[in-house]
Design a protein around this motif. Structure first.
Motif, PDB file in Angstrom:
ATOM      1  N   GLY A   1      40.845  40.508  44.341  1.00  0.00           N
ATOM      2  CA  GLY A   1      40.169  39.432  45.254  1.00  0.00           C
ATOM      3  C   GLY A   1      38.132  39.480  45.529  1.00  0.00           C
ATOM      4  N   ALA A   2      37.962  40.851  45.536  1.00  0.00           N
ATOM      5  CA  ALA A   2      36.652  41.009  45.001  1.00  0.00           C
ATOM      6  C   ALA A   2      35.890  40.514  44.315  1.00  0.00           C
ATOM      7  N   LEU A   3      35.901  40.296  42.922  1.00  0.00           N
ATOM      8  CA  LEU A   3      35.905  40.078  41.522  1.00  0.00           C
ATOM      9  C   LEU A   3      36.407  38.399  41.448  1.00  0.00           C
ATOM     10  N   ALA A   4      37.071  37.804  42.346  1.00  0.00           N
ATOM     11  CA  ALA A   4      37.108  36.097  42.533  1.00  0.00           C
ATOM     12  C   ALA A   4      36.476  36.102  43.228  1.00  0.00           C
ATOM     13  N   ARG A   5      35.594  36.929  44.218  1.00  0.00           N
ATOM     14  CA  ARG A   5      34.534  36.368  45.261  1.00  0.00           C
ATOM     15  C   ARG A   5      33.108  36.182  44.519  1.00  0.00           C
ATOM     16  N   ARG A   6      33.515  37.329  43.398  1.00  0.00           N
ATOM     17  CA  ARG A   6      32.231  37.100  42.537  1.00  0.00           C
ATOM     18  C   ARG A   6      31.858  36.582  42.104  1.00  0.00           C
ATOM     19  N   ARG A   7      33.209  35.803  41.435  1.00  0.00           N
ATOM     20  CA  ARG A   7      32.728  34.786  40.017  1.00  0.00           C
ATOM     21  C   ARG A   7      32.943  33.261  40.043  1.00  0.00           C
TER      22      ARG A   7
ATOM     23  N   LYS B   1      33.260  42.787  34.036  1.00  0.00           N
ATOM     24  CA  LYS B   1      32.858  43.238  32.283  1.00  0.00           C
ATOM     25  C   LYS B   1      33.680  42.004  31.718  1.00  0.00           C
ATOM     26  N   PRO B   2      32.807  40.975  30.175  1.00  0.00           N
ATOM     27  CA  PRO B   2      33.611  39.512  30.206  1.00  0.00           C
ATOM     28  C   PRO B   2      35.078  40.056  30.170  1.00  0.00           C
ATOM     29  N   GLY B   3      35.947  41.471  29.291  1.00  0.00           N
ATOM     30  CA  GLY B   3      37.304  41.520  29.432  1.00  0.00           C
ATOM     31  C   GLY B   3      38.203  41.374  30.707  1.00  0.00           C
ATOM     32  N   ILE B   4      37.136  42.060  31.792  1.00  0.00           N
ATOM     33  CA  ILE B   4      38.195  41.858  32.487  1.00  0.00           C
ATOM     34  C   ILE B   4      37.963  40.647  33.802  1.00  0.00           C
ATOM     35  N   THR B   5      39.536  40.307  34.291  1.00  0.00           N
ATOM     36  CA  THR B   5      39.485  38.617  34.978  1.00  0.00           C
ATOM     37  C   THR B   5      40.063  39.254  36.394  1.00  0.00           C
ATOM     38  N   PRO B   6      39.457  38.799  37.234  1.00  0.00           N
ATOM     39  CA  PRO B   6      40.625  38.680  38.414  1.00  0.00           C
ATOM     40  C   PRO B   6      41.688  38.122  38.418  1.00  0.00           C
ATOM     41  N   ASP B   7      42.415  37.784  37.644  1.00  0.00           N
ATOM     42  CA  ASP B   7      43.966  37.370  37.345  1.00  0.00           C
ATOM     43  C   ASP B   7      44.493  38.661  36.467  1.00  0.00           C
ATOM     44  N   GLY B   8      43.866  38.781  35.724  1.00  0.00           N
ATOM     45  CA  GLY B   8      44.803  40.226  34.790  1.00  0.00           C
ATOM     46  C   GLY B   8      43.990  41.943  36.199  1.00  0.00           C
TER      47      GLY B   8
ATOM     48  N   LEU C   1      34.861  47.860  47.931  1.00  0.00           N
ATOM     49  CA  LEU C   1      35.121  47.289  47.193  1.00  0.00           C
ATOM     50  C   LEU C   1      33.841  46.452  45.662  1.00  0.00           C
ATOM     51  N   ASN C   2      33.716  45.913  46.799  1.00  0.00           N
ATOM     52  CA  ASN C   2      32.275  45.570  46.320  1.00  0.00           C
ATOM     53  C   ASN C   2      31.071  46.070  45.366  1.00  0.00           C
ATOM     54  N   ARG C   3      31.221  47.160  45.495  1.00  0.00           N
ATOM     55  CA  ARG C   3      31.264  48.854  44.596  1.00  0.00           C
ATOM     56  C   ARG C   3      31.294  48.769  43.423  1.00  0.00           C
ATOM     57  N   LEU C   4      33.159  48.981  43.809  1.00  0.00           N
ATOM     58  CA  LEU C   4      33.856  49.181  42.751  1.00  0.00           C
ATOM     59  C   LEU C   4      33.941  48.391  41.791  1.00  0.00           C
ATOM     60  N   VAL C   5      33.763  47.139  42.790  1.00  0.00           N
ATOM     61  CA  VAL C   5      33.796  45.874  41.705  1.00  0.00           C
ATOM     62  C   VAL C   5      33.186  45.335  40.665  1.00  0.00           C
ATOM     63  N   ALA C   6      31.503  45.899  41.363  1.00  0.00           N
ATOM     64  CA  ALA C   6      30.999  45.644  40.323  1.00  0.00           C
ATOM     65  C   ALA C   6      30.591  46.697  38.647  1.00  0.00           C
ATOM     66  N   THR C   7      31.335  47.549  39.172  1.00  0.00           N
ATOM     67  CA  THR C   7      31.994  48.365  37.741  1.00  0.00           C
ATOM     68  C   THR C   7      32.979  48.035  36.393  1.00  0.00           C
ATOM     69  N   LEU C   8      34.190  46.911  36.945  1.00  0.00           N
ATOM     70  CA  LEU C   8      34.594  46.480  36.707  1.00  0.00           C
ATOM     71  C   LEU C   8      34.009  44.749  36.100  1.00  0.00           C
TER      72      LEU C   8
ATOM     73  N   ASP D   1      42.258  27.982  42.624  1.00  0.00           N
ATOM     74  CA  ASP D   1      43.108  27.881  42.981  1.00  0.00           C
ATOM     75  C   ASP D   1      43.821  28.865  42.762  1.00  0.00           C
ATOM     76  N   ALA D   2      44.465  28.175  41.184  1.00  0.00           N
ATOM     77  CA  ALA D   2      44.986  29.223  40.185  1.00  0.00           C
ATOM     78  C   ALA D   2      44.776  31.171  40.771  1.00  0.00           C
ATOM     79  N   GLY D   3      44.385  31.196  41.220  1.00  0.00           N
ATOM     80  CA  GLY D   3      44.264  32.396  40.882  1.00  0.00           C
ATOM     81  C   GLY D   3      44.709  33.120  42.255  1.00  0.00           C
ATOM     82  N   GLY D   4      44.016  31.878  43.702  1.00  0.00           N
ATOM     83  CA  GLY D   4      44.925  32.549  45.321  1.00  0.00           C
ATOM     84  C   GLY D   4      46.738  31.721  44.431  1.00  0.00           C
ATOM     85  N   PHE D   5      46.775  31.608  44.035  1.00  0.00           N
ATOM     86  CA  PHE D   5      48.387  31.035  43.861  1.00  0.00           C
ATOM     87  C   PHE D   5      49.277  32.135  43.025  1.00  0.00           C
TER      88      PHE D   5
END
Length: 168
Positions: free
Chosen positions: A69-75, A23-30, A14-21, A79-83
């Motif tokens: 979750g992997a992107l959220a941990r990276r950035r 990018k500025p326009g991609i958010t964990p909530d998105g 997941l960490n390898r995959l999320v490294a490619t994601l 609390d809002a994202g977890g909710f």
């Protein structure tokens, strides 16, 4: 029960995959919202008896749930994202048995109702315990990567996904 054994094996992928994601326009909530939208497609697919299509939607939902979750941990977790994540996870978990009930109401309503009953029980106890753990400042070193206290056990995500695959 199985998550604690599976997570260490899946996390590097997941960490390898999320490294490619990352990018500025991609958010964990998105990613969470996209995963939920794809997961919602399982409902009509199940209702129509298109079990392979439903299985693909379920699998993609769970993959995106891992990536958000992997992107959220990276950035940095929020609390809002977890909710948002846990709320949409529980809605997704409920729509799958409902889809099976719609596919064949006569034969599937009782098993679907039983599964929904089980999800309500596990979900409410999970969230109630997380609230009390926060109130009493109970740490959870086994799931330190989660937004809030994560209560593991018999009905974790892996077991739920395996059940959905088996049913499809």
């Amino acid at each position: 029960m199985l998550d604690r054994h599976l997570h260490p094996r899946i996390k590097p992928l997941l960490n390898r995959l999320v490294a490619t994601l990352d990018k500025p326009g991609i958010t964990p909530d998105g990613i969470t919202l996209m995963g939920f939208a794809i997961g919602v497609l399982a409902l009509p697919f199940l209702a129509l008896g298109w079990y392979l299509a439903a299985l693909v939607a379920i699998a993609l939902n769970r993959l995106l749930d891992g990536l958000d979750g992997a992107l959220a941990r990276r950035r940095g977790l929020s609390d809002a994202g977890g909710f948002l994540d846990i709320s949409l996870d529980f809605l997704f978990y409920a729509l799958v048995p409902f889809g099976f009930a719609l596919a064949d109401p006569v034969n599937n309503s009782l098993p679907a109702a039983w599964l929904l009953f089980a999800f309500i029980g596990t979900g409410s106890s999970f969230l109630a315990f997380a609230t009390l753990a926060a109130k009493h400042e109970i740490d959870n070193p086994g799931y330190a990567h989660k937004s809030f206290y994560y209560l593991g056990g018999l009905t974790e995500g892996t077991e739920t996904l395996l059940l959905f695959v088996l049913i499809c």
